[in-house]
Every structure is written in structure tokens, then in C-alpha cells.
Write a protein that holds these residues in place. Sequence first.
Motif, PDB file in Angstrom:
ATOM      1  N   ILE A  72     -31.176 -29.638 -49.423  1.00 40.74           N
ATOM      2  CA  ILE A  72     -30.726 -28.533 -50.367  1.00 40.74           C
ATOM      3  C   ILE A  72     -29.475 -27.936 -49.691  1.00 40.74           C
ATOM      4  O   ILE A  72     -29.379 -27.813 -48.446  1.00 40.74           O
ATOM      5  N   LEU A  73     -28.403 -27.770 -50.509  1.00 35.81           N
ATOM      6  CA  LEU A  73     -27.331 -27.182 -49.864  1.00 35.81           C
ATOM      7  C   LEU A  73     -26.909 -25.902 -50.708  1.00 35.81           C
ATOM      8  O   LEU A  73     -27.237 -25.546 -51.823  1.00 35.81           O
ATOM      9  N   PHE A  74     -26.332 -25.060 -49.913  1.00 37.35           N
ATOM     10  CA  PHE A  74     -25.772 -23.752 -50.524  1.00 37.35           C
ATOM     11  C   PHE A  74     -24.187 -23.696 -50.220  1.00 37.35           C
ATOM     12  O   PHE A  74     -23.683 -23.524 -49.458  1.00 37.35           O
ATOM     13  N   MET A  75     -23.611 -23.927 -51.753  1.00 33.20           N
ATOM     14  CA  MET A  75     -22.238 -24.145 -51.451  1.00 33.20           C
ATOM     15  C   MET A  75     -21.540 -22.933 -52.334  1.00 33.20           C
ATOM     16  O   MET A  75     -22.156 -22.356 -53.075  1.00 33.20           O
ATOM     17  N   GLN A  76     -20.149 -23.034 -52.319  1.00 34.28           N
ATOM     18  CA  GLN A  76     -19.322 -21.965 -53.039  1.00 34.28           C
ATOM     19  C   GLN A  76     -18.693 -22.511 -54.124  1.00 34.28           C
ATOM     20  O   GLN A  76     -18.708 -23.879 -54.249  1.00 34.28           O
ATOM     21  N   GLY A  77     -17.939 -21.804 -54.738  1.00 38.27           N
ATOM     22  CA  GLY A  77     -17.243 -22.333 -56.021  1.00 38.27           C
ATOM     23  C   GLY A  77     -17.922 -22.542 -57.393  1.00 38.27           C
ATOM     24  O   GLY A  77     -17.118 -22.895 -58.155  1.00 38.27           O
ATOM     25  N   GLY A  78     -19.142 -22.096 -57.452  1.00 41.07           N
ATOM     26  CA  GLY A  78     -19.886 -22.127 -58.616  1.00 41.07           C
ATOM     27  C   GLY A  78     -20.036 -23.669 -59.226  1.00 41.07           C
ATOM     28  O   GLY A  78     -19.489 -24.635 -58.367  1.00 41.07           O
ATOM     29  N   GLY A  79     -20.487 -24.075 -60.356  1.00 45.34           N
ATOM     30  CA  GLY A  79     -20.658 -25.373 -61.014  1.00 45.34           C
ATOM     31  C   GLY A  79     -19.414 -26.055 -61.210  1.00 45.34           C
ATOM     32  O   GLY A  79     -19.529 -27.051 -61.087  1.00 45.34           O
ATOM     33  N   THR A  80     -18.535 -25.183 -61.509  1.00 37.98           N
ATOM     34  CA  THR A  80     -17.135 -25.852 -61.789  1.00 37.98           C
ATOM     35  C   THR A  80     -16.557 -26.656 -60.636  1.00 37.98           C
ATOM     36  O   THR A  80     -15.961 -27.637 -60.805  1.00 37.98           O
ATOM     37  N   THR A  81     -17.018 -26.225 -59.427  1.00 38.31           N
ATOM     38  CA  THR A  81     -16.434 -26.763 -58.276  1.00 38.31           C
ATOM     39  C   THR A  81     -17.188 -28.400 -58.056  1.00 38.31           C
ATOM     40  O   THR A  81     -16.589 -29.355 -57.604  1.00 38.31           O
ATOM     41  N   GLN A  82     -18.343 -28.269 -58.671  1.00 38.62           N
ATOM     42  CA  GLN A  82     -19.069 -29.224 -58.332  1.00 38.62           C
ATOM     43  C   GLN A  82     -18.789 -30.658 -59.453  1.00 38.62           C
ATOM     44  O   GLN A  82     -18.871 -31.681 -58.912  1.00 38.62           O
ATOM     45  N   PHE A  83     -17.957 -30.214 -60.457  1.00 35.45           N
ATOM     46  CA  PHE A  83     -17.150 -31.079 -61.205  1.00 35.45           C
ATOM     47  C   PHE A  83     -16.317 -32.097 -60.233  1.00 35.45           C
ATOM     48  O   PHE A  83     -16.344 -33.377 -60.490  1.00 35.45           O
ATOM     49  N   SER A  84     -15.756 -31.541 -59.205  1.00 29.71           N
ATOM     50  CA  SER A  84     -15.089 -32.430 -58.509  1.00 29.71           C
ATOM     51  C   SER A  84     -15.813 -32.938 -57.327  1.00 29.71           C
ATOM     52  O   SER A  84     -15.726 -34.121 -56.985  1.00 29.71           O
ATOM     53  N   ALA A  85     -16.782 -31.854 -56.625  1.00 33.62           N
ATOM     54  CA  ALA A  85     -17.491 -32.439 -55.693  1.00 33.62           C
ATOM     55  C   ALA A  85     -18.338 -33.722 -55.764  1.00 33.62           C
ATOM     56  O   ALA A  85     -18.524 -34.574 -55.183  1.00 33.62           O
ATOM     57  N   GLN A 243     -12.966 -31.737 -47.033  1.00 32.25           N
ATOM     58  CA  GLN A 243     -13.955 -31.352 -46.053  1.00 32.25           C
ATOM     59  C   GLN A 243     -15.183 -30.410 -46.623  1.00 32.25           C
ATOM     60  O   GLN A 243     -16.309 -30.658 -46.570  1.00 32.25           O
ATOM     61  N   LEU A 244     -14.702 -29.440 -47.389  1.00 34.09           N
ATOM     62  CA  LEU A 244     -15.566 -28.325 -47.880  1.00 34.09           C
ATOM     63  C   LEU A 244     -16.156 -28.604 -49.221  1.00 34.09           C
ATOM     64  O   LEU A 244     -16.882 -28.252 -49.674  1.00 34.09           O
ATOM     65  N   LEU A 245     -15.934 -29.961 -49.743  1.00 29.51           N
ATOM     66  CA  LEU A 245     -16.681 -30.363 -50.903  1.00 29.51           C
ATOM     67  C   LEU A 245     -17.449 -31.382 -50.482  1.00 29.51           C
ATOM     68  O   LEU A 245     -18.166 -32.179 -51.288  1.00 29.51           O
ATOM     69  N   ASP A 246     -17.417 -32.124 -49.332  1.00 31.48           N
ATOM     70  CA  ASP A 246     -18.060 -33.089 -48.727  1.00 31.48           C
ATOM     71  C   ASP A 246     -19.706 -32.758 -48.629  1.00 31.48           C
ATOM     72  O   ASP A 246     -20.205 -31.569 -47.537  1.00 31.48           O
ATOM     73  N   PHE A 247     -20.631 -33.337 -49.324  1.00 32.33           N
ATOM     74  CA  PHE A 247     -22.061 -32.848 -49.221  1.00 32.33           C
ATOM     75  C   PHE A 247     -22.637 -33.139 -47.767  1.00 32.33           C
ATOM     76  O   PHE A 247     -23.456 -32.365 -47.265  1.00 32.33           O
ATOM     77  N   LYS A 248     -22.204 -34.173 -47.290  1.00 30.82           N
ATOM     78  CA  LYS A 248     -22.765 -34.665 -45.771  1.00 30.82           C
ATOM     79  C   LYS A 248     -22.385 -33.597 -44.672  1.00 30.82           C
ATOM     80  O   LYS A 248     -23.001 -33.146 -43.777  1.00 30.82           O
ATOM     81  N   THR A 249     -21.017 -33.094 -44.796  1.00 33.90           N
ATOM     82  CA  THR A 249     -20.649 -32.141 -43.863  1.00 33.90           C
ATOM     83  C   THR A 249     -21.615 -30.950 -43.954  1.00 33.90           C
ATOM     84  O   THR A 249     -21.819 -30.246 -43.075  1.00 33.90           O
ATOM     85  N   LEU A 250     -21.662 -30.534 -45.168  1.00 31.11           N
ATOM     86  CA  LEU A 250     -22.620 -29.333 -45.686  1.00 31.11           C
ATOM     87  C   LEU A 250     -24.171 -29.515 -45.164  1.00 31.11           C
ATOM     88  O   LEU A 250     -24.791 -28.412 -44.426  1.00 31.11           O
ATOM     89  N   ALA A 251     -24.588 -30.818 -45.251  1.00 34.83           N
ATOM     90  CA  ALA A 251     -25.803 -30.989 -44.840  1.00 34.83           C
ATOM     91  C   ALA A 251     -25.944 -31.022 -43.347  1.00 34.83           C
ATOM     92  O   ALA A 251     -26.828 -30.396 -42.794  1.00 34.83           O
TER      93      ALA A 251
END
Length: 382
Positions: A72-85, A243-251
Motif C-alpha cells: 500500500i502506497l500513499f502518493m501525491q498528485g491525484g489519480g491523474t498522476t497515476q496515468f503516468s506512473a 524518482q517520485l513516480l517510482d512505486f519501488k522507491t515509495l514502497a
Amino acid sequence: MPTHDQVLNFGAGPAKIPIEVLQTAQSELLNYDNTGMSVMELSHRGKTFGKILADAKQNLTKLLNIPDNYEILFMQGGGTTQFSAVVYNLLAAKGKADAPVDYCVTGSWSQKASEEAKRLGANVNIVFNTKKSTGAYTSVPPQSEWKLSGSDAAFVYYCDNETVHGVEFNSIPEVDSSVPLVADMSSNILSRPIDVSKFGVIYAGAQKNIGPSGVTIVIIRKDLLTPLKSAAEIATPGLVTPQLLDFKTLADNDSLYNTPPTFAIYMSGLVFKHMLEKGGVEAYTEANDRKARKLYQVLDNSKIYKAPVATDVRSRMNVPFRIYPEALEAEFLKGAEARNMVQLKGHRSVGGIRASIYNAMGEDGVDALVAYMKEFEGQHQA
């Protein structure tokens, strides 16, 4: 019904938050857990916030029965940023920059997601686009008509509930078992049980059915967490993930690589706890089904209201409708506001009326709207 000066908020997002959650946040705002500080002032590296984060993850895991092999990750940028991530991370996981990425387009948000993938240079395959095939975003074709890429795909994306157009999938799409299924559940997460194990990635902007804007929940299968690579290591630049869109970095950093949206996480955690106390997702599912049935029954039995979405994929969260003649819509909205019912105006791209009836909207609120709709129709029947 509303308490004190509250209104019945049918907004699509930022949306209504349970009054009990707001009252808890209010009582803790100036001095959280005897720290002498507001939650908004706590260090995200400290033990106090660490417990807030851990509790939120634990309670979300309980609500959705999330398996151990998911993060489970808590990220910023809304769902729209996930379009890219999603594009960056899952192409990297696939290891092929030119692998097809499959998009099911059922409304404006899935359309925008596919457009972002194209902008990033991905090899986008449109599995179907209902507006192009039928003239409107009001249905989902049978899977026998889908044009999937099969095992070659890096992922298959769909939006489980289109907030603007009110189209909601009635089942989980069946795709090749080797291909990660990606779902945008921003506007219907926690509204009904889901089998998380069928997905590679689920993401949801919090501001509709969880909490305030500012945080996005990402649930990702751990085997899809791919180590970052430098541009020098990759022949195709499209695989280089910010870097800030990288799921592994956040995890790897427990969502604390940089300062996260601490207050939004705290509020989301309060909602998770509140939901568990009220009986969990199953209890909300029953209430949501009842609320939606009441609204659609009025629409289907009406001579002036019309619900445009096919009955088998009507959203339980966002109920759009038109009033005929359309000149009556402005009068309807004015009358609703006079009765303390707000944010019923449809999205600017489609017009009309839209009632968003997320988990936090009580059945009494829907009953009040239904009563007004019947009253309004009685006054305007030919």
C-alpha cells in the motif's frame, strides 16, 4: 439529515466526509495525542505519525482483505498522476518499452489516461472506445468484442467507475493471467468488496470516497516493484521512471521518501477506522445498493427525468440524469439549493444533473433528494 449549518453535499469530489470523522478531527486539531501539536505540525519521520500511517495501512488492509503480496502506497498528485506512473512502472516491469498497453475507454477519465500514455510514447492499444463505437459514454461492450493484446501487453487498464459519465463495471474484466490488470477506482473504492488478488495495480484519489484531496492510495502487487535504472542503462528513454513516480522507491521508504500529505493520510485513516466500526465494506455495499435503487427507480418511472447510462452498467456512486425540457434543469438546481442540496450540477463537459452518493452520503440524504425530485416532477408534468 444535515446537522447545524451543514447541507446535503452531492458533490463528485472533493466530496462529503462522514460527520463523525470531521468531529474527531476537530477535537484533535490543536493537540493530537497529547503532543501539544496539530497533526499538520507533526514530523512525518516521528513515531506519532508513524503510528498514524501504520494504522491507516492496517485498517485499509482489513477493509479490502488485501493479500500479503501487495504493498500500500500513499502518493501525491491525484489519480491523474497515476496515468503516468502506471505507464512508467509497468513498462519497466515488463522490460520492453514498446510492449502494447491496453486501454478500455468508457468515459472521460479513461480517455485522458490513454491520451497520457500516448503522450509518453507508449504503444497504446485501444481495446474499445464506447463513444467512438456508439456515440456516447453510456455502456460497456461484451468482452467478446474487446480487442486485447494478450500476453504481449504490459498491462490492461480500465476505470472501474467513470465519475463524469456514471458508467460502472459490473464485474472484473477477464484478461490474460500473465498481464497485470490496472484499475482506477477513485470514485468507487470501498463501496463494494473487490478481489484484490485479480489486480496488478489499484489506485484511487482519496477525495471522493475516502477523505480529503491531497493523497492517492496505490495498491500494487509486490512482484511489479521494479528497481530504478538510469538513462545510461536503458536504450529506450521511455523506461526511465521519475524518482517520485517510482512505486519501488515509495514502497522501500514506506511512502516517506519525501514529505507525504500527512493531514490527508490522517483523515483517510480516520475514515478507514470509522468504516470498520460501522460494519466494514459489506455494510456500506448494502446501503449503497439501496440508495442507488431508490434514485434510479424515480428516474425510470419519470416522464421528465432520463438516466442515459445502460441499466447493466449504471454507477452506484455517480448518478447523472437530464430533465426534459432541458430549460427546467436550472430551476431544478435552484430549488435544490433552496432545500440545502448542493453540488448537483452535472460536470461542465456533459451538463445536466449529477448526484454523487458516496459512502458518506446517508440514506436519509438520498430520501430527501428523491422526495424533492417527485415534488418537482409533480409541479412540471404536462
